[in-house]
Motif scaffolding. Structure first.
Motif, short mmCIF file in Angstrom:
data_model
loop_
_atom_site.label_atom_id
_atom_site.label_comp_id
_atom_site.label_asym_id
_atom_site.label_seq_id
_atom_site.Cartn_x
_atom_site.Cartn_y
_atom_site.Cartn_z
N ASP A 10 75.45 34.06 5.13
CA ASP A 10 76.21 35.24 5.56
C ASP A 10 75.65 36.50 4.93
OD1 ASP A 10 77.86 33.59 7.00
OD2 ASP A 10 79.50 33.60 5.53
N VAL A 11 75.28 36.40 3.65
CA VAL A 11 74.75 37.57 2.93
C VAL A 11 73.27 37.79 3.28
CG1 VAL A 11 74.21 38.51 0.64
CG2 VAL A 11 76.40 37.35 1.03
N GLY A 12 72.49 36.71 3.28
CA GLY A 12 71.04 36.84 3.47
C GLY A 12 70.61 37.01 4.92
N LYS A 13 71.41 36.47 5.83
CA LYS A 13 71.12 36.53 7.28
C LYS A 13 69.69 36.09 7.58
CE LYS A 13 74.80 39.72 8.49
NZ LYS A 13 75.56 39.63 7.23
N GLN A 14 68.99 36.83 8.41
CA GLN A 14 67.65 36.43 8.85
C GLN A 14 66.66 36.34 7.68
OE1 GLN A 14 66.81 35.38 11.84
NE2 GLN A 14 64.65 35.07 11.31
N ALA A 15 66.92 37.09 6.63
CA ALA A 15 65.98 37.14 5.49
C ALA A 15 65.84 35.78 4.80
CB ALA A 15 66.44 38.18 4.48
N VAL A 16 66.88 34.94 4.83
CA VAL A 16 66.80 33.66 4.11
C VAL A 16 66.24 32.53 4.98
CG1 VAL A 16 68.64 34.27 2.50
CG2 VAL A 16 69.21 33.03 4.59
N GLU A 17 65.85 32.84 6.22
CA GLU A 17 65.16 31.85 7.05
C GLU A 17 63.92 31.35 6.30
OE1 GLU A 17 65.13 30.40 10.43
OE2 GLU A 17 67.27 30.71 10.09
N GLY A 18 63.76 30.05 6.22
CA GLY A 18 62.60 29.48 5.54
C GLY A 18 62.81 29.20 4.07
N ALA A 19 63.95 29.65 3.51
CA ALA A 19 64.23 29.36 2.10
C ALA A 19 64.43 27.85 1.92
CB ALA A 19 65.48 30.11 1.64
N VAL A 20 63.81 27.30 0.89
CA VAL A 20 63.83 25.86 0.65
C VAL A 20 64.53 25.58 -0.68
CG1 VAL A 20 62.41 23.79 0.28
CG2 VAL A 20 61.74 25.48 2.01
N PHE A 21 65.39 24.56 -0.70
CA PHE A 21 66.12 24.26 -1.93
C PHE A 21 66.40 22.76 -2.04
CE2 PHE A 21 69.09 25.13 1.45
CZ PHE A 21 70.06 24.16 1.32
N SER A 22 66.69 22.33 -3.25
CA SER A 22 67.07 20.94 -3.50
C SER A 22 68.58 20.83 -3.52
CB SER A 22 66.50 20.48 -4.85
OG SER A 22 66.77 21.44 -5.86
N THR A 23 69.08 19.69 -3.05
CA THR A 23 70.52 19.46 -3.03
C THR A 23 70.80 17.96 -3.14
OG1 THR A 23 72.59 20.00 -1.90
CG2 THR A 23 70.69 19.46 -0.50
N PHE A 24 72.06 17.57 -2.93
CA PHE A 24 72.49 16.23 -3.30
C PHE A 24 72.65 15.25 -2.14
CE2 PHE A 24 74.57 19.52 -5.92
CZ PHE A 24 74.00 19.25 -7.15
N PHE A 25 72.80 15.77 -0.92
CA PHE A 25 73.23 14.91 0.18
C PHE A 25 72.90 15.58 1.50
CE2 PHE A 25 76.85 13.86 3.13
CZ PHE A 25 76.59 12.51 3.30
N ALA A 26 72.53 14.79 2.49
CA ALA A 26 72.27 15.31 3.83
C ALA A 26 73.08 14.50 4.84
CB ALA A 26 70.79 15.23 4.17
N THR A 27 73.81 15.20 5.70
CA THR A 27 74.62 14.51 6.69
C THR A 27 73.75 13.73 7.68
OG1 THR A 27 74.65 16.48 8.10
CG2 THR A 27 76.46 16.21 6.55
N GLU A 28 72.48 14.15 7.79
CA GLU A 28 71.57 13.48 8.73
C GLU A 28 71.17 12.08 8.28
OE1 GLU A 28 70.33 17.92 8.78
OE2 GLU A 28 71.18 16.48 7.38
N VAL A 29 71.30 11.81 7.00
CA VAL A 29 70.86 10.50 6.48
C VAL A 29 71.97 9.86 5.62
CG1 VAL A 29 68.36 10.75 6.58
CG2 VAL A 29 69.59 11.81 4.70
N PRO A 30 73.02 9.32 6.26
CA PRO A 30 74.06 8.62 5.49
C PRO A 30 73.45 7.49 4.66
CG PRO A 30 74.71 8.90 7.79
CD PRO A 30 73.25 9.29 7.70
N ILE A 31 73.93 7.35 3.42
CA ILE A 31 73.30 6.42 2.49
C ILE A 31 74.06 5.11 2.38
CG2 ILE A 31 72.45 6.18 0.11
CD1 ILE A 31 72.62 9.33 0.01
N THR A 32 75.38 5.18 2.40
CA THR A 32 76.23 4.00 2.22
C THR A 32 77.29 3.96 3.32
OG1 THR A 32 77.87 5.16 0.87
CG2 THR A 32 75.98 4.21 -0.30
N GLU A 33 78.05 2.89 3.34
CA GLU A 33 79.18 2.82 4.28
C GLU A 33 80.21 3.91 3.95
OE1 GLU A 33 79.74 1.04 7.09
OE2 GLU A 33 77.63 0.49 6.85
#
Length: 382
Positions: free
Chosen positions: A266-289
């Motif tokens: 919301d703050v960065g808008k188009q400027a943060v396109e391409g920003a890369v970061f580490s995080t804990f979980f991705a909804t695209e790859v469920p790990i457990t039941e």
């Protein structure tokens, strides 16, 4: 008649005493939720609380011995402030008599509560606080996320191997323990990977709530780095990147898990396109039941995708609930011991095993801002 009346009176007193004794048995267990609900970190706190509340709605009771107790959440606002954090933690353990504490978003805030939970022997579980000092030397503090030495190494590897970066500038939120720690681990790892002690061209500082980064960015631009590592709170980080692009800086920006909030975009808008970061979980790859259970329930209730820290909030609640059941008691040391024995607990954000430092051994996810969305790139194993 008088003696018969005395007998009836005695029976009544015995019965009343029995009722009072029975009613004095606990019917609820309180779990403290220690989060920034206001202030600079409020968006992060709100996302963790979402996960905790969802878990509480799905699993509202806990079995303690032969009793089924209702779990009551006691939410205490630490106001994104270290002094307020200590006060909030003190209220939870002294006034509310909670059996355990969940939180907080922000390593500094968790660290402020550390001595209090340790002194009162009330187990606490940090959800996304990654600074090693949160749990170091504190037998009563645990966490369900990875720690910064791993996160810093993951991002240094990404910079070196994926971006082919040889020179980097670090811009730190110097008043934030999380930012300072993560910057240090990135720096150490990046120098080792490049084999160059001069690989970090400069470490530039700003303070929480700063809004003008012209001085730092002008210096960074003059050095022409291959990459800029700028871990910090979501608002300041987004403003920093926005101003960097306005100054004509084209170097890729890398950061940490705090960027994964809607406010960052919301703050960065188009400027943060391409920003890369580490995080804990991705909804695209469920790990457990549990991942699937969590995702289905969250999507149904909120009609959106959850943040990684929301999954960690869900996990923190479940792991504390399981420890209370395993301990068969609300006694702090017994619950602490049950937590310490946790092995491969199937959480939404992956299996949880606490090591000797009470830290969870977890994989890291790398995401990029693409098309105005946080998009999964890859998973890095520890």
């Amino acid at each position: 008649m008088r003696s018969f009346g005395l007998v009836l009176g005695a029976v009544a007193l015995v019965s009343l005493g029995a009722c009072q004794k029975k009613s004095s048995a606990p019917t609820t267990v309180k779990i403290g939720v220690f989060e920034p609900m206001t202030g600079a970190n409020a968006a992060g706190g709100a996302m963790e609380v979402e996960g905790i509340k969802l878990a509480n709605e799905m699993f509202p009771t806990v079995k303690v011995g032969d009793k089924e107790l209702k779990i009551e959440l006691v939410i205490s606002d630490n106001k994104s402030d270290k002094v307020e954090a200590a006060n909030a933690a003190q209220r939870l353990v002294d006034q509310d008599k909670v059996a355990a504490v969940l939180g907080s978003w922000g390593s500094s805030l968790s660290m402020a509560a550390g001595p209090i939970v340790k002194d009162k022997k009330v187990p606490a579980v940090a959800l996304s606080a990654t600074n090693p000092l949160v749990t170091k030397g504190n037998e009563y503090y645990f966490r369900v996320c990875f720690i910064d030495p791993f996160q810093g190494t993951v991002m240094a590897n990404y910079a070196f191997k994926e971006l082919k970066a040889k020179k980097a500038v670090i811009i730190r939120e110097v008043s934030n323990d999380y930012s300072v720690g993560l910057a240090r681990f990135f720096s150490d790892s990046f120098k080792k990977l490049t084999g160059d002690e001069g690989a970090i061209l400069s470490e530039l500082n700003y303070n929480t709530n700063d809004q003008d980064f012209t001085a730092q960015l002008t210096t960074a631009k003059s050095m022409n780095p291959d990459v800029i590592f700028a871990p910090g709170n979501y608002t300041e980080s987004a403003l920093l990147i926005k101003q960097a692009r306005e100054l004509g800086i084209t170097a890729p920006f890398l950061g940490g898990d705090t960027w994964e909030t809607p406010e960052f975009m919301d703050v960065g808008k188009q400027a943060v396109e391409g920003a890369v970061f580490s995080t804990f979980f991705a909804t695209e790859v469920p790990i457990t039941e549990t991942s699937k259970t969590f995702l289905d329930a969250y999507r149904k209730q909120y009609n959106k995708e959850p943040a990684a820290v929301t999954a960690l909030g869900f996990d923190g609640y479940l792991v504390v609930r399981a420890a209370i059941e395993k301990a068969g008691s609300l006694d702090g040391p017994k619950v602490r011991d049950a937590l310490a024995a946790t092995q491969r607990f199937p959480g939404a954000a992956g299996h949880i095993t606490f090591d000797q430092n009470r830290d969870a051994t977890k994989s890291a996810v790398i995401k990029v801002v693409k098309g105005g969305k946080f998009t999964y790139l890859t998973t890095v194993q520890p």
